[in-house]
Design a protein around this motif. Sequence first.
Motif, PDB file in Angstrom:
ATOM      1  N   ASN A  92       0.809  -1.215   0.000  1.00 18.90           N
ATOM      2  CA  ASN A  92       0.000   0.000   0.000  1.00 18.90           C
ATOM      3  C   ASN A  92       0.844   1.268   0.000  1.00 18.90           C
ATOM      4  N   THR A  93       2.161   1.096   0.040  1.00 24.63           N
ATOM      5  CA  THR A  93       3.090   2.225   0.004  1.00 24.63           C
ATOM      6  C   THR A  93       4.227   1.895  -0.941  1.00 24.63           C
ATOM      7  N   ILE A  94       4.619   2.874  -1.759  1.00 28.82           N
ATOM      8  CA  ILE A  94       5.801   2.700  -2.595  1.00 28.82           C
ATOM      9  C   ILE A  94       6.704   3.913  -2.407  1.00 28.82           C
ATOM     10  N   VAL A  95       7.994   3.633  -2.276  1.00 29.75           N
ATOM     11  CA  VAL A  95       8.998   4.691  -2.140  1.00 29.75           C
ATOM     12  C   VAL A  95       9.890   4.624  -3.366  1.00 29.75           C
ATOM     13  N   ILE A  96      10.013   5.762  -4.059  1.00 27.10           N
ATOM     14  CA  ILE A  96      10.691   5.792  -5.345  1.00 27.10           C
ATOM     15  C   ILE A  96      11.817   6.809  -5.310  1.00 27.10           C
ATOM     16  N   HIS A  97      12.963   6.413  -5.814  1.00 27.94           N
ATOM     17  CA  HIS A  97      14.075   7.346  -5.987  1.00 27.94           C
ATOM     18  C   HIS A  97      13.721   8.336  -7.104  1.00 27.94           C
ATOM     19  N   PRO A  98      14.174   9.590  -6.996  1.00 33.61           N
ATOM     20  CA  PRO A  98      13.844  10.580  -8.033  1.00 33.61           C
ATOM     21  C   PRO A  98      14.213  10.147  -9.453  1.00 33.61           C
ATOM     22  N   LEU A  99      15.332   9.431  -9.605  1.00 32.17           N
ATOM     23  CA  LEU A  99      15.722   8.973 -10.942  1.00 32.17           C
ATOM     24  C   LEU A  99      14.712   7.989 -11.516  1.00 32.17           C
ATOM     25  N   ILE A 100      14.135   7.166 -10.651  1.00 32.24           N
ATOM     26  CA  ILE A 100      13.109   6.214 -11.090  1.00 32.24           C
ATOM     27  C   ILE A 100      11.805   6.956 -11.378  1.00 32.24           C
ATOM     28  N   ALA A 101      11.502   7.946 -10.530  1.00 32.33           N
ATOM     29  CA  ALA A 101      10.252   8.701 -10.684  1.00 32.33           C
ATOM     30  C   ALA A 101      10.184   9.392 -12.047  1.00 32.33           C
ATOM     31  N   GLN A 102      11.339   9.802 -12.571  1.00 35.10           N
ATOM     32  CA  GLN A 102      11.364  10.466 -13.874  1.00 35.10           C
ATOM     33  C   GLN A 102      10.919   9.540 -15.001  1.00 35.10           C
TER      34      GLN A 102
END
Length: 490
Positions: free
Chosen positions: A99-109
């Motif tokens: 129910n939670t995901i944490v994403i690095h900014p490089l992945i978010a792009q």
Amino acid sequence: MKIHELHKNAKVPDNHVAIKFKDRVYTYGEVDTLIDKYASFFQSIGVKKGDRVALSFPNCPEYIFSFMGASKAGAIVVPLNMMLILEEIAYIIIESGANTIVIHPLIAQKIDKSQLGRLNLKNVVVLDENTINAILKMGPSQHVEIEPDEVCTYIYTSGTTGKPKGAMLTHNNFIADVKALDDVSDLGPEDNFLCVLPLFHSFSWTVNILLGFYLGSAITIKESFMPKDTLEILTKEDVTVFCGVPSMFAVLMRMVEKGQFKALRLAISGGAPLAPEIQRGFEEKFNFPLVEGYGLSEAAPVALLNPLEPDAIRKPGSVGLPLPCVEAKIVDENDNELPVGEVGELVLRGPNIMVGYHNMPEETAKTLRGGWLHTGDLAKKDEDGYFYIVDRLKDMIILGGFNVYPREVEDALLEHPDVLEVAVIGVGDPLKGEEVKAFVVLKEGAKADKKELQNFLKNKLASYKIPKIFEFVPELPKNAAGKIQKKLLK
């Protein structure tokens, strides 16, 4: 003990170096504080005990703090291969119940975050500078009672035999594996592990991070394996332990002059079969052990390892002996143990073995039948108790009633001086059922052709094992852990 407490076992001073990343150094005292702040952050966004938290990161310290912090908050961590496309991520999130995901900014792009909305996620956290600053301001976390035999992570298999399966691993599974690795090594606080393998891969996570923390060692983290960058670190910095996959050692062996490493004293190979000539060539050139082991996610992951002592017996082509906590044997299709030298399925038993696959009771019962983990790998054992992986059970080629193990053919081809990499598969044949096909990557400037390689194999393999089909390619498809993706070749 729980995995987020491993660093406390080390009994090193708070100012002892724990992590090196780019120009930043984290001490063991800082790591302890940061794990607690990340735990407090997860609690502040509503993560409760038993919730699943997915992580998508390249290698960086924040991945470690996120994993350990979520674990301390009582969550079950779901590491994501950062190379997955959104559809593959969606499958794992839905299957795991995250129910939670944490994403690095490089992945978010690279991700269309609006598409994540259909996954019913409570929290989508991009771990950018603002979020990190908010985490650093967090107060102490609330204590969560966690038992060592509770599940702490789902590690999804690479899916070579179908949809990815979530291996459920407990804190105890990892602790048992780490303690066994400590028992067979002389590593300690003075060592420095170089981590270039992806942290979402169980080999890297257990051997580089968890073992490093348990020992109180320093861990030098790089975002990925870049040959020139890795070589510079090994020649200029006090790295003593390097864990990699066979292709990394093959590349370094071609690049490095004899005696060029500054402090390296141990190299460990896993994740894929290590060709005997790479091991022999590496050890002859650098005069320290390149040790092959064997593991799989379901075993947290290390199960077998050649002895680490410099003067110990290491057998080229062998994955070594069971770790002290592991039992291993070779069985037939009816699970009867086979004698020395006979090929069958490798099965394992011990406190490092998973409790099962998430939401897959039938697959769990099949894989763990009789209390043994059925690895799906064909292997044999010699009279000294050393194990040899022959091939994947599902990769075996059946040619006119004869069994052909691709690993055997690959090892023979790699002995040719022009061959850099090779992958052997079975392809359909109307008469024989299957035929042997080899995908070959030649070394730069090499000119070997099909006829030359077939002639080369005549004195090494039975005629039916020699590939009839050759395809020369510039490179072989690999996953993020460096393992050749045969399913793509097929």
